[in-house]
Design a protein around this motif. Structure first.
Motif, PDB file in Angstrom:
ATOM      1  N   LEU A 211     -18.267  28.654  43.313  1.00  0.00           N
ATOM      2  CA  LEU A 211     -17.396  29.482  42.471  1.00  0.00           C
ATOM      3  C   LEU A 211     -15.965  28.966  42.522  1.00  0.00           C
ATOM      4  CD1 LEU A 211     -16.804  31.925  40.694  1.00  0.00           C
ATOM      5  CD2 LEU A 211     -16.642  33.327  42.772  1.00  0.00           C
ATOM      6  N   ALA A 212     -15.514  28.600  43.721  1.00  0.00           N
ATOM      7  CA  ALA A 212     -14.156  28.077  43.859  1.00  0.00           C
ATOM      8  C   ALA A 212     -13.956  26.813  43.027  1.00  0.00           C
ATOM      9  CB  ALA A 212     -13.854  27.800  45.328  1.00  0.00           C
ATOM     10  N   ALA A 213     -15.017  26.010  42.901  1.00  0.00           N
ATOM     11  CA  ALA A 213     -14.924  24.751  42.157  1.00  0.00           C
ATOM     12  C   ALA A 213     -15.162  24.938  40.659  1.00  0.00           C
ATOM     13  CB  ALA A 213     -15.932  23.754  42.710  1.00  0.00           C
ATOM     14  N   SER A 214     -15.537  26.141  40.232  1.00  0.00           N
ATOM     15  CA  SER A 214     -15.816  26.409  38.824  1.00  0.00           C
ATOM     16  C   SER A 214     -14.514  26.622  38.052  1.00  0.00           C
ATOM     17  CB  SER A 214     -16.700  27.649  38.694  1.00  0.00           C
ATOM     18  OG  SER A 214     -15.934  28.838  38.899  1.00  0.00           O
ATOM     19  N   PRO A 215     -14.573  26.641  36.729  1.00  0.00           N
ATOM     20  CA  PRO A 215     -13.354  26.893  35.941  1.00  0.00           C
ATOM     21  C   PRO A 215     -12.677  28.225  36.257  1.00  0.00           C
ATOM     22  CG  PRO A 215     -15.079  25.974  34.542  1.00  0.00           C
ATOM     23  CD  PRO A 215     -15.714  26.254  35.869  1.00  0.00           C
ATOM     24  N   ARG A 216     -13.455  29.226  36.697  1.00  0.00           N
ATOM     25  CA  ARG A 216     -12.856  30.530  36.990  1.00  0.00           C
ATOM     26  C   ARG A 216     -12.138  30.540  38.347  1.00  0.00           C
ATOM     27  NH1 ARG A 216     -15.934  35.909  35.492  1.00  0.00           N
ATOM     28  NH2 ARG A 216     -13.755  36.472  35.113  1.00  0.00           N
ATOM     29  N   GLY A 217     -12.609  29.716  39.287  1.00  0.00           N
ATOM     30  CA  GLY A 217     -12.004  29.716  40.612  1.00  0.00           C
ATOM     31  C   GLY A 217     -12.350  30.984  41.374  1.00  0.00           C
ATOM     32  N   VAL A 218     -11.733  31.153  42.525  1.00  0.00           N
ATOM     33  CA  VAL A 218     -12.028  32.318  43.361  1.00  0.00           C
ATOM     34  C   VAL A 218     -10.755  32.828  44.023  1.00  0.00           C
ATOM     35  CG1 VAL A 218     -12.518  30.979  45.460  1.00  0.00           C
ATOM     36  CG2 VAL A 218     -13.578  33.232  45.161  1.00  0.00           C
ATOM     37  N   THR A 219     -10.713  34.141  44.215  1.00  0.00           N
ATOM     38  CA  THR A 219      -9.650  34.756  44.995  1.00  0.00           C
ATOM     39  C   THR A 219     -10.274  35.834  45.871  1.00  0.00           C
ATOM     40  OG1 THR A 219      -7.458  35.786  44.893  1.00  0.00           O
ATOM     41  CG2 THR A 219      -9.090  36.564  43.321  1.00  0.00           C
ATOM     42  N   TRP A 220      -9.596  36.184  46.959  1.00  0.00           N
ATOM     43  CA  TRP A 220     -10.103  37.173  47.902  1.00  0.00           C
ATOM     44  C   TRP A 220      -9.078  38.309  48.013  1.00  0.00           C
ATOM     45  CZ3 TRP A 220     -14.964  35.991  49.506  1.00  0.00           C
ATOM     46  CH2 TRP A 220     -15.352  34.656  49.410  1.00  0.00           C
ATOM     47  N   PRO A 221      -9.411  39.531  47.566  1.00  0.00           N
ATOM     48  CA  PRO A 221      -8.454  40.643  47.629  1.00  0.00           C
ATOM     49  C   PRO A 221      -8.006  40.936  49.059  1.00  0.00           C
ATOM     50  CG  PRO A 221     -10.333  41.205  46.247  1.00  0.00           C
ATOM     51  CD  PRO A 221     -10.687  39.926  46.951  1.00  0.00           C
ATOM     52  N   THR A 222      -6.726  41.122  49.233  1.00  0.00           N
ATOM     53  CA  THR A 222      -6.144  41.347  50.557  1.00  0.00           C
ATOM     54  C   THR A 222      -6.387  42.772  51.040  1.00  0.00           C
ATOM     55  OG1 THR A 222      -4.401  39.720  50.177  1.00  0.00           O
ATOM     56  CG2 THR A 222      -3.978  41.399  51.857  1.00  0.00           C
ATOM     57  N   LEU A 223      -6.748  42.891  52.313  1.00  0.00           N
ATOM     58  CA  LEU A 223      -6.878  44.188  52.977  1.00  0.00           C
ATOM     59  C   LEU A 223      -5.754  44.299  54.006  1.00  0.00           C
ATOM     60  CD1 LEU A 223     -10.738  44.374  53.638  1.00  0.00           C
ATOM     61  CD2 LEU A 223      -9.473  45.127  51.633  1.00  0.00           C
ATOM     62  N   ASP A 224      -4.705  45.010  53.660  1.00  0.00           N
ATOM     63  CA  ASP A 224      -3.535  45.142  54.535  1.00  0.00           C
ATOM     64  C   ASP A 224      -3.942  45.847  55.830  1.00  0.00           C
ATOM     65  OD1 ASP A 224      -1.141  45.650  55.790  1.00  0.00           O
ATOM     66  OD2 ASP A 224      -0.185  46.572  54.052  1.00  0.00           O
ATOM     67  N   HIS A 244      -9.579  41.281  59.887  1.00  0.00           N
ATOM     68  CA  HIS A 244      -9.765  39.917  60.372  1.00  0.00           C
ATOM     69  C   HIS A 244      -8.888  38.946  59.596  1.00  0.00           C
ATOM     70  CE1 HIS A 244     -11.864  36.907  62.672  1.00  0.00           C
ATOM     71  NE2 HIS A 244     -12.413  36.327  61.615  1.00  0.00           N
ATOM     72  N   GLN A 245      -8.234  38.049  60.318  1.00  0.00           N
ATOM     73  CA  GLN A 245      -7.497  36.957  59.693  1.00  0.00           C
ATOM     74  C   GLN A 245      -8.455  35.797  59.486  1.00  0.00           C
ATOM     75  OE1 GLN A 245      -4.009  36.015  62.003  1.00  0.00           O
ATOM     76  NE2 GLN A 245      -2.842  37.728  61.178  1.00  0.00           N
ATOM     77  N   VAL A 246      -8.787  35.538  58.238  1.00  0.00           N
ATOM     78  CA  VAL A 246      -9.799  34.545  57.889  1.00  0.00           C
ATOM     79  C   VAL A 246      -9.131  33.214  57.589  1.00  0.00           C
ATOM     80  CG1 VAL A 246     -11.630  33.963  56.253  1.00  0.00           C
ATOM     81  CG2 VAL A 246     -11.282  36.350  56.973  1.00  0.00           C
ATOM     82  N   THR A 247      -9.559  32.180  58.277  1.00  0.00           N
ATOM     83  CA  THR A 247      -9.015  30.838  58.051  1.00  0.00           C
ATOM     84  C   THR A 247     -10.034  29.892  57.431  1.00  0.00           C
ATOM     85  OG1 THR A 247      -9.562  30.230  60.334  1.00  0.00           O
ATOM     86  CG2 THR A 247      -7.328  31.048  59.911  1.00  0.00           C
ATOM     87  N   SER A 248     -11.295  30.366  57.327  1.00  0.00           N
ATOM     88  CA  SER A 248     -12.345  29.557  56.706  1.00  0.00           C
ATOM     89  C   SER A 248     -12.902  30.326  55.519  1.00  0.00           C
ATOM     90  CB  SER A 248     -13.460  29.254  57.709  1.00  0.00           C
ATOM     91  OG  SER A 248     -12.980  28.500  58.795  1.00  0.00           O
ATOM     92  N   ALA A 249     -12.526  29.897  54.322  1.00  0.00           N
ATOM     93  CA  ALA A 249     -12.981  30.581  53.117  1.00  0.00           C
ATOM     94  C   ALA A 249     -12.890  29.646  51.932  1.00  0.00           C
ATOM     95  CB  ALA A 249     -12.144  31.837  52.855  1.00  0.00           C
ATOM     96  N   ALA A 250     -13.822  29.777  51.012  1.00  0.00           N
ATOM     97  CA  ALA A 250     -13.799  28.989  49.780  1.00  0.00           C
ATOM     98  C   ALA A 250     -12.480  29.223  49.056  1.00  0.00           C
ATOM     99  CB  ALA A 250     -14.965  29.390  48.885  1.00  0.00           C
ATOM    100  N   GLY A 251     -11.856  28.139  48.626  1.00  0.00           N
ATOM    101  CA  GLY A 251     -10.614  28.238  47.878  1.00  0.00           C
ATOM    102  C   GLY A 251      -9.358  28.236  48.716  1.00  0.00           C
ATOM    103  N   LEU A 252      -9.496  28.393  50.029  1.00  0.00           N
ATOM    104  CA  LEU A 252      -8.322  28.350  50.912  1.00  0.00           C
ATOM    105  C   LEU A 252      -7.961  26.901  51.212  1.00  0.00           C
ATOM    106  CD1 LEU A 252      -8.697  31.093  53.685  1.00  0.00           C
ATOM    107  CD2 LEU A 252      -7.380  31.185  51.565  1.00  0.00           C
ATOM    108  N   GLY A 253      -6.675  26.588  51.142  1.00  0.00           N
ATOM    109  CA  GLY A 253      -6.231  25.259  51.503  1.00  0.00           C
ATOM    110  C   GLY A 253      -6.060  25.132  53.005  1.00  0.00           C
TER     111      GLY A 253
END
Length: 389
Positions: A211-224, A244-253
């Motif tokens: 999904l991250a590599a598709s034209p739509r891309g991906v985002t992850w809604p933030t949970l404060d 949780h502080q996530v450091t491994s996720a599709a679309g994250l640099g």
């Protein structure tokens, strides 16, 4: 769903039965493990299975113990051998919590609440959350109002995850456009095709990467993590989530982080009456030999002592509690929480016995409805949140 076909699928994921104690030096003292450990886990190729293979290699090399894995493709096939005593341990998912509560697929006549106890869990750098199409301006779960949200027929865990995220944003299914799919992978196909805008998943799965590599891309809604009301709403739906502080996720640099949520996977569990010493010895190995296997498989870092949630939703096995007390990693607060969880299991067990002995309805749906009502009434009488109704 169903039973695994026969013992012919019971195989060693690591080596054959000829690998027994071979004079290797023990890595930790007072470890009392059987020569062979049988267990159930997710199917071959899954993260949980890979982790169990790596831990099995550690047990073989350091303790001469052979590990045999029964791969199960669904929750029932993983947990049935544990319930029947065929195996003493399961590397399960969140269904272990559903089983301990006697809900969803475990609310039927053949199941009921299970006396499940935690040995150890893995909480690593990945998260679990809603993958949202990146071409939408979605920053938080509240932004999902009016969006197309995926619903998977027959997949309670994923649907509850989605519902929990909606609840964090003050939303319900009525506030979004529910789009039904027949399976997990199809939800991602639907997002790419524009049929839906969301898919609940582990952040590092191949489909999330696609999904991250598709034209739509991906985002992850933030949970404060400071949004106490949001987290209260989320945990009212799914109390097993943790910030949780996530450091491994599709679309994250590289070096980027997503502030989201997770729950442990896999969850190593046994039954409360497992008294062979396996639970206490295994947690000792996982904690004290951590440096020897932490890099052997993705997610193994999650077994570190600091990554164990000491006040989660399933009680620890008594032998595990004894070990944590031995190393000074147990507090009065933890004991109070443990006692409350054990009390909850006791209430559920007694309520189930009374309900099933009281001539419950023969019809499956009526049986489940009656059980859920009896369950909720008993928990509320003890001042506990039923969570499921």
């Amino acid at each position: 769903m169903g039973f695994l076909k026969s013992s012919s699928i019971l195989f060693s994921a690591l080596v054959t039965g000829s690998l027994m104690i071979s004079g290797s030096a023990l890595a930790a003292e007072n470890v009392n493990l059987p020569k062979t450990i049988a267990m159930t886990a997710y199917g071959t190729g899954s993260g949980g299975y890979t982790q169990m293979v790596s831990i099995g290699n550690l047990l073989k090399n350091e303790y001469g113990v052979s590990v045999r894995i029964l791969p199960g493709e669904n929750d029932v096939s993983r947990m049935t051998p544990l319930r029947t005593g065929r195996v003493p341990m399961c590397a399960c998912g969140i269904a272990s919590y559903y089983g301990s509560e006697g809900v969803l697929m475990f609310a039927g006549k053949e199941w009921g609440p299970q006396p499940i106890r935690v040995i150890a869990t893995s909480t690593a750098s990945f998260g679990l959350g809603l993958a949202v199409a990146g071409d939408l301006d979605v920053k938080t779960p509240a932004d999902l109002k009016g969006k197309k949200v995926s619903y998977i027929r027959g997949d309670d865990a994923n649907n509850l995850g989605t519902e929990a995220y909606l609840a964090f944003g003050g939303l319900t299914w009525d506030d979004v456009k529910k789009v039904e799919f027949p399976g997990y992978a199809r939800t991602f196909d639907g997002v790419v095709a524009g049929q839906s805008d969301t898919a609940f998943t582990m952040t590092v799965t191949p489909v999330a990467q696609q999904l991250a590599a598709s034209p739509r891309g991906v985002t992850w809604p933030t949970l404060d993590p400071d949004d106490k009301e949001g987290w209260e709403r989320l945990r009212a739906v799914a109390p097993y989530f943790q910030s949780h502080q996530v450091t491994s996720a599709a679309g994250l640099g590289e070096g980027e982080m997503w502030q989201g949520a997770t729950y442990p996977y896999p969850i190593l569990v046994s039954n409360a009456d497992e008294k062979s010493g396996l639970a206490g010895s295994l947690v000792k190995v996982l904690i004290e030999d951590y440096d020897k296997f932490k890099d052997a498989a993705p997610g193994n870092a999650g077994y570190a002592l600091e990554n164990q949630n000491m006040q989660w939703v399933i009680p620890f096995h008594d032998e595990v509690v004894a070990y944590y007390k031995e190393i000074g990693h147990w507090t009065e607060q933890m004991q109070t929480h443990q006692d409350r969880l054990v009390e909850r299991q006791d209430i559920l067990q007694k309520t189930w016995k009374a309900y099933t002995a009281g001539n419950p309805p023969e019809d499956d749906d009526a049986f489940r409805k009656g059980w859920m009502e009896a369950r909720a009434k008993a928990l509320e009488a003890a001042g506990m949140n039923p969570v499921f109704r």
